[in-house]
Motif scaffolding. Structure first.
Motif, mmCIF file in Angstrom:
data_model
loop_
_atom_site.group_PDB
_atom_site.id
_atom_site.type_symbol
_atom_site.label_atom_id
_atom_site.label_comp_id
_atom_site.label_asym_id
_atom_site.label_seq_id
_atom_site.Cartn_x
_atom_site.Cartn_y
_atom_site.Cartn_z
ATOM 1 N N SER A 202 7.728 3.024 -5.609
ATOM 2 C CA SER A 202 7.127 2.321 -4.281
ATOM 3 C C SER A 202 6.015 1.723 -5.178
ATOM 4 O O SER A 202 5.705 1.938 -6.332
ATOM 5 C CB SER A 202 6.617 2.948 -3.413
ATOM 6 N N ASN A 203 5.625 0.494 -4.572
ATOM 7 C CA ASN A 203 4.707 -0.349 -5.325
ATOM 8 C C ASN A 203 3.712 -0.615 -4.186
ATOM 9 O O ASN A 203 3.385 -1.820 -3.596
ATOM 10 C CB ASN A 203 5.187 -1.569 -5.881
ATOM 11 N N PHE A 204 2.726 0.308 -3.998
ATOM 12 C CA PHE A 204 1.839 0.017 -2.907
ATOM 13 C C PHE A 204 0.355 -1.014 -3.407
ATOM 14 O O PHE A 204 -0.387 -1.060 -2.678
ATOM 15 C CB PHE A 204 1.217 1.306 -2.227
ATOM 16 N N GLU A 205 0.602 -0.760 -4.738
ATOM 17 C CA GLU A 205 -0.653 -1.481 -5.409
ATOM 18 C C GLU A 205 -1.833 -0.920 -5.250
ATOM 19 O O GLU A 205 -3.013 -1.423 -5.103
ATOM 20 C CB GLU A 205 -0.650 -3.048 -4.937
ATOM 21 N N TYR A 206 -2.025 0.492 -4.965
ATOM 22 C CA TYR A 206 -3.009 1.357 -4.810
ATOM 23 C C TYR A 206 -3.114 2.455 -6.138
ATOM 24 O O TYR A 206 -2.332 2.309 -6.962
ATOM 25 C CB TYR A 206 -3.313 1.835 -3.319
ATOM 26 N N GLU A 207 -3.781 3.411 -5.623
ATOM 27 C CA GLU A 207 -3.983 4.476 -6.750
ATOM 28 C C GLU A 207 -2.724 5.538 -6.738
ATOM 29 O O GLU A 207 -2.522 6.242 -7.728
ATOM 30 C CB GLU A 207 -5.122 5.392 -6.604
ATOM 31 N N TRP A 208 -1.849 5.474 -5.699
ATOM 32 C CA TRP A 208 -0.801 6.490 -5.365
ATOM 33 C C TRP A 208 0.350 5.608 -5.036
ATOM 34 O O TRP A 208 0.572 4.444 -4.451
ATOM 35 C CB TRP A 208 -1.127 7.322 -4.098
#
Length: 252
Positions: A202-208
Protein backbone atom coordinates in the motif's frame (compact mmCIF):
# COMPACT_ATOMS: atom_id res chain seq x y z
CA UNK A 1 31.08 62.97 8.57
CA UNK A 2 28.72 61.81 5.89
CA UNK A 3 31.25 59.16 4.82
CA UNK A 4 31.50 57.83 8.38
CA UNK A 5 27.71 57.76 8.63
CA UNK A 6 27.52 55.67 5.46
CA UNK A 7 30.04 53.19 6.86
CA UNK A 8 28.06 52.99 10.08
CA UNK A 9 24.82 52.28 8.16
CA UNK A 10 26.51 49.59 6.06
CA UNK A 11 27.89 47.90 9.18
CA UNK A 12 24.44 47.89 10.77
CA UNK A 13 22.88 46.44 7.61
CA UNK A 14 25.56 43.73 7.38
CA UNK A 15 25.03 42.79 11.02
CA UNK A 16 21.31 42.43 10.38
CA UNK A 17 21.73 40.74 6.98
CA UNK A 18 24.26 38.06 8.00
CA UNK A 19 22.17 36.41 10.77
CA UNK A 20 19.11 36.50 8.52
CA UNK A 21 21.03 34.93 5.62
CA UNK A 22 22.54 32.26 7.86
CA UNK A 23 19.12 31.47 9.32
CA UNK A 24 17.58 31.29 5.83
CA UNK A 25 20.39 28.94 4.64
CA UNK A 26 19.99 26.60 7.61
CA UNK A 27 16.23 26.56 7.19
CA UNK A 28 16.56 25.76 3.47
CA UNK A 29 19.00 22.90 4.07
CA UNK A 30 16.77 21.48 6.80
CA UNK A 31 13.72 21.71 4.54
CA UNK A 32 15.49 19.96 1.66
CA UNK A 33 16.69 17.22 4.03
CA UNK A 34 13.17 16.80 5.37
CA UNK A 35 11.77 16.42 1.85
CA UNK A 36 14.39 13.79 1.01
CA UNK A 37 13.69 11.89 4.23
CA UNK A 38 9.95 11.97 3.61
CA UNK A 39 10.47 10.43 0.17
CA UNK A 40 12.78 7.61 1.27
CA UNK A 41 11.69 3.96 1.00
CA UNK A 42 14.22 2.75 3.62
CA UNK A 43 12.22 0.44 5.85
CA UNK A 44 12.02 -2.56 8.13
CA UNK A 45 9.20 -5.09 7.82
CA UNK A 46 7.83 -8.25 9.37
CA UNK A 47 5.62 -10.84 7.73
CA UNK A 48 3.64 -13.98 8.51
CA UNK A 49 1.90 -16.45 6.24
CA UNK A 50 1.79 -20.01 4.95
CA UNK A 51 4.11 -22.07 2.78
CA UNK A 52 4.68 -25.44 1.15
CA UNK A 53 7.58 -27.44 -0.23
CA UNK A 54 7.88 -29.08 -3.63
CA UNK A 55 9.92 -32.21 -2.89
CA UNK A 56 10.03 -35.93 -3.72
CA UNK A 57 8.10 -37.14 -0.68
CA UNK A 58 6.11 -34.02 0.26
CA UNK A 59 2.88 -34.56 -1.62
CA UNK A 60 1.00 -35.84 -4.64
CA UNK A 61 1.01 -32.63 -6.63
CA UNK A 62 -1.14 -33.65 -9.58
CA UNK A 63 -3.98 -34.06 -7.07
CA UNK A 64 -2.99 -30.88 -5.21
CA UNK A 65 -2.19 -32.89 -2.07
CA UNK A 66 0.49 -31.19 0.02
CA UNK A 67 0.90 -29.56 3.41
CA UNK A 68 0.67 -25.82 4.06
CA UNK A 69 2.71 -24.75 7.11
CA UNK A 70 3.37 -21.42 8.91
CA UNK A 71 6.21 -19.16 7.76
CA UNK A 72 7.60 -15.82 8.97
CA UNK A 73 10.25 -13.27 7.99
CA UNK A 74 11.94 -9.99 8.97
CA UNK A 75 13.51 -7.65 6.42
CA UNK A 76 15.56 -4.48 6.07
CA UNK A 77 15.33 -2.60 2.78
CA UNK A 78 17.56 0.23 1.53
CA UNK A 79 16.49 2.49 -1.34
CA UNK A 80 19.16 2.66 -4.07
CA UNK A 81 17.35 4.66 -6.73
CA UNK A 82 13.85 5.62 -7.86
CA UNK A 83 13.08 2.05 -8.96
CA UNK A 84 15.58 -0.17 -7.10
CA UNK A 85 15.96 -1.23 -3.46
CA UNK A 86 18.33 -3.71 -1.85
CA UNK A 87 16.66 -5.95 0.72
CA UNK A 88 18.07 -8.43 3.28
CA UNK A 89 15.65 -10.98 4.75
CA UNK A 90 15.84 -13.60 7.50
CA UNK A 91 13.05 -16.00 8.36
CA UNK A 92 11.82 -19.50 8.85
CA UNK A 93 9.32 -21.96 7.44
CA UNK A 94 7.92 -25.12 8.99
CA UNK A 95 8.35 -28.19 6.78
CA UNK A 96 6.11 -31.26 6.74
CA UNK A 97 5.92 -33.94 4.07
CA UNK A 98 2.55 -35.19 5.30
CA UNK A 99 1.74 -38.89 4.96
CA UNK A 100 -0.05 -39.04 1.63
CA UNK A 101 1.23 -42.51 0.67
CA UNK A 102 0.47 -45.67 2.68
CA UNK A 103 3.36 -47.85 3.84
CA UNK A 104 2.42 -50.55 1.33
CA UNK A 105 3.23 -48.22 -1.59
CA UNK A 106 5.95 -49.76 -3.79
CA UNK A 107 7.70 -46.40 -4.08
CA UNK A 108 8.19 -46.22 -0.29
CA UNK A 109 9.85 -49.66 -0.37
CA UNK A 110 12.05 -48.50 -3.25
CA UNK A 111 13.02 -45.35 -1.37
CA UNK A 112 13.88 -47.41 1.72
CA UNK A 113 16.08 -49.78 -0.30
CA UNK A 114 18.07 -46.71 -1.33
CA UNK A 115 18.17 -45.15 2.14
CA UNK A 116 15.76 -42.33 1.23
CA UNK A 117 13.16 -40.89 3.60
CA UNK A 118 9.44 -41.31 2.97
CA UNK A 119 8.46 -38.84 5.70
CA UNK A 120 10.00 -35.79 7.36
CA UNK A 121 9.02 -32.91 9.59
CA UNK A 122 11.13 -29.97 10.66
CA UNK A 123 12.08 -26.35 10.19
CA UNK A 124 13.95 -24.41 7.53
CA UNK A 125 15.75 -21.14 8.33
CA UNK A 126 16.71 -18.84 5.48
CA UNK A 127 18.72 -15.69 4.76
CA UNK A 128 18.78 -13.89 1.43
CA UNK A 129 19.78 -10.63 -0.24
CA UNK A 130 17.59 -9.45 -3.11
CA UNK A 131 17.66 -6.40 -5.41
CA UNK A 132 14.03 -5.28 -5.70
CA UNK A 133 12.60 -3.53 -8.76
CA UNK A 134 9.47 -1.34 -8.44
CA UNK A 135 7.22 -1.30 -11.50
CA UNK A 136 5.37 1.90 -10.50
CA UNK A 137 7.43 3.80 -7.90
CA UNK A 138 6.33 7.10 -6.44
CA UNK A 139 8.03 10.07 -8.09
CA UNK A 140 9.16 13.21 -6.32
CA UNK A 141 6.54 15.94 -6.57
CA UNK A 142 3.99 13.62 -8.17
CA UNK A 143 0.82 11.98 -6.97
CA UNK A 144 1.65 8.59 -5.46
CA UNK A 145 0.14 5.34 -6.70
CA UNK A 146 -2.35 3.74 -4.25
CA UNK A 147 -0.47 0.43 -4.58
CA UNK A 148 3.16 -0.19 -5.57
CA UNK A 149 4.10 -3.46 -7.31
CA UNK A 150 7.59 -4.95 -7.16
CA UNK A 151 9.72 -7.93 -8.20
CA UNK A 152 12.97 -9.32 -6.81
CA UNK A 153 15.60 -11.94 -7.67
CA UNK A 154 18.68 -12.67 -5.57
CA UNK A 155 20.77 -15.20 -3.65
CA UNK A 156 20.29 -16.91 -0.30
CA UNK A 157 21.29 -19.72 2.04
CA UNK A 158 19.10 -22.08 4.04
CA UNK A 159 19.65 -24.38 7.01
CA UNK A 160 17.06 -27.05 7.76
CA UNK A 161 16.71 -29.56 10.58
CA UNK A 162 14.24 -32.41 10.33
CA UNK A 163 13.06 -35.66 11.92
CA UNK A 164 12.81 -38.23 9.13
CA UNK A 165 11.70 -41.82 8.62
CA UNK A 166 13.15 -44.43 6.27
CA UNK A 167 11.52 -47.80 5.57
CA UNK A 168 14.22 -50.48 5.88
CA UNK A 169 14.02 -54.06 4.51
CA UNK A 170 10.43 -53.53 3.43
CA UNK A 171 8.66 -56.44 1.72
CA UNK A 172 5.32 -56.44 -0.07
CA UNK A 173 3.30 -59.53 -0.88
CA UNK A 174 0.12 -59.25 -2.94
CA UNK A 175 0.07 -55.56 -2.19
CA UNK A 176 0.31 -56.16 1.55
CA UNK A 177 3.12 -54.89 3.74
CA UNK A 178 4.46 -57.97 5.53
CA UNK A 179 8.01 -57.11 6.60
CA UNK A 180 10.31 -54.21 7.42
CA UNK A 181 11.07 -51.63 10.06
CA UNK A 182 11.12 -47.83 10.25
CA UNK A 183 14.45 -46.14 10.86
CA UNK A 184 14.04 -42.75 12.58
CA UNK A 185 16.73 -40.08 12.74
CA UNK A 186 17.41 -36.35 13.03
CA UNK A 187 19.12 -34.85 9.99
CA UNK A 188 20.09 -31.38 8.77
CA UNK A 189 20.85 -29.81 5.41
CA UNK A 190 22.57 -26.62 4.27
CA UNK A 191 21.85 -25.34 0.78
CA UNK A 192 22.14 -22.21 -1.33
CA UNK A 193 19.02 -21.04 -3.12
CA UNK A 194 17.73 -18.48 -5.59
CA UNK A 195 14.82 -16.44 -4.18
CA UNK A 196 12.15 -15.12 -6.52
CA UNK A 197 9.74 -12.57 -5.02
CA UNK A 198 6.68 -10.71 -6.28
CA UNK A 199 4.45 -8.49 -4.20
CA UNK A 200 2.53 -5.30 -3.72
CA UNK A 201 2.41 -2.76 -0.91
CA UNK A 202 0.00 0.00 0.00
CA UNK A 203 0.98 3.64 -0.29
CA UNK A 204 -0.61 5.46 2.65
CA UNK A 205 2.21 8.07 2.48
CA UNK A 206 2.70 7.79 6.23
CA UNK A 207 5.13 5.83 8.41
CA UNK A 208 3.34 2.48 7.99
CA UNK A 209 2.22 0.39 5.02
CA UNK A 210 0.71 -3.07 4.48
CA UNK A 211 1.44 -5.59 1.75
CA UNK A 212 1.32 -9.12 0.40
CA UNK A 213 4.28 -11.03 -1.02
CA UNK A 214 4.59 -14.36 -2.83
CA UNK A 215 8.05 -15.91 -2.91
CA UNK A 216 9.74 -19.08 -4.15
CA UNK A 217 13.13 -20.43 -3.08
CA UNK A 218 14.77 -22.65 -5.70
CA UNK A 219 17.27 -24.77 -3.77
CA UNK A 220 20.51 -25.93 -5.36
CA UNK A 221 20.01 -29.55 -4.26
CA UNK A 222 17.25 -32.05 -3.49
CA UNK A 223 18.21 -33.01 0.07
CA UNK A 224 16.01 -30.81 2.29
CA UNK A 225 13.40 -33.61 2.48
CA UNK A 226 15.91 -36.42 3.03
CA UNK A 227 15.12 -37.87 -0.40
CA UNK A 228 17.02 -37.17 -3.62
CA UNK A 229 15.48 -39.83 -5.87
CA UNK A 230 13.71 -37.64 -8.40
CA UNK A 231 9.96 -38.09 -8.25
CA UNK A 232 8.90 -34.68 -9.58
CA UNK A 233 9.23 -32.59 -12.74
CA UNK A 234 12.41 -30.74 -11.70
CA UNK A 235 15.30 -32.04 -9.62
CA UNK A 236 15.86 -29.26 -7.02
CA UNK A 237 13.51 -28.89 -4.07
CA UNK A 238 11.48 -25.67 -4.05
CA UNK A 239 10.03 -23.87 -1.03
CA UNK A 240 7.18 -21.44 -1.71
CA UNK A 241 5.11 -19.20 0.52
CA UNK A 242 2.88 -16.17 0.70
CA UNK A 243 3.08 -13.65 3.53
CA UNK A 244 1.12 -10.65 4.69
CA UNK A 245 3.53 -8.04 6.01
CA UNK A 246 3.63 -4.70 7.78
CA UNK A 247 6.25 -2.13 6.82
CA UNK A 248 7.71 0.67 8.96
CA UNK A 249 9.64 3.43 7.18
CA UNK A 250 12.80 4.60 8.89
CA UNK A 251 13.22 8.20 7.70
CA UNK A 252 9.68 9.42 7.26
Amino acid sequence: MKFNSCIFVVEINMRIFMPRSLFTLILSISFIGLLNAQGSRDNISGGFGWGMIYAENAGIYKYMEFKMEPTFSFSYSKELSERFDLRATVGGQMLNSGEFRPLNSPIIIEWGDNGQAYYFKGMGYFLDVVPVYYFNPNTSGGVGEPINFYFGLGLGAMYSERAQRVMRDGVLENGMYIQGFVERSIQNTVAAYVPLKFGFVSNFEYEWDLGLEVSSMFLTNSKVDGNNMQNKLIYPDVMANFQFFIRRYINR
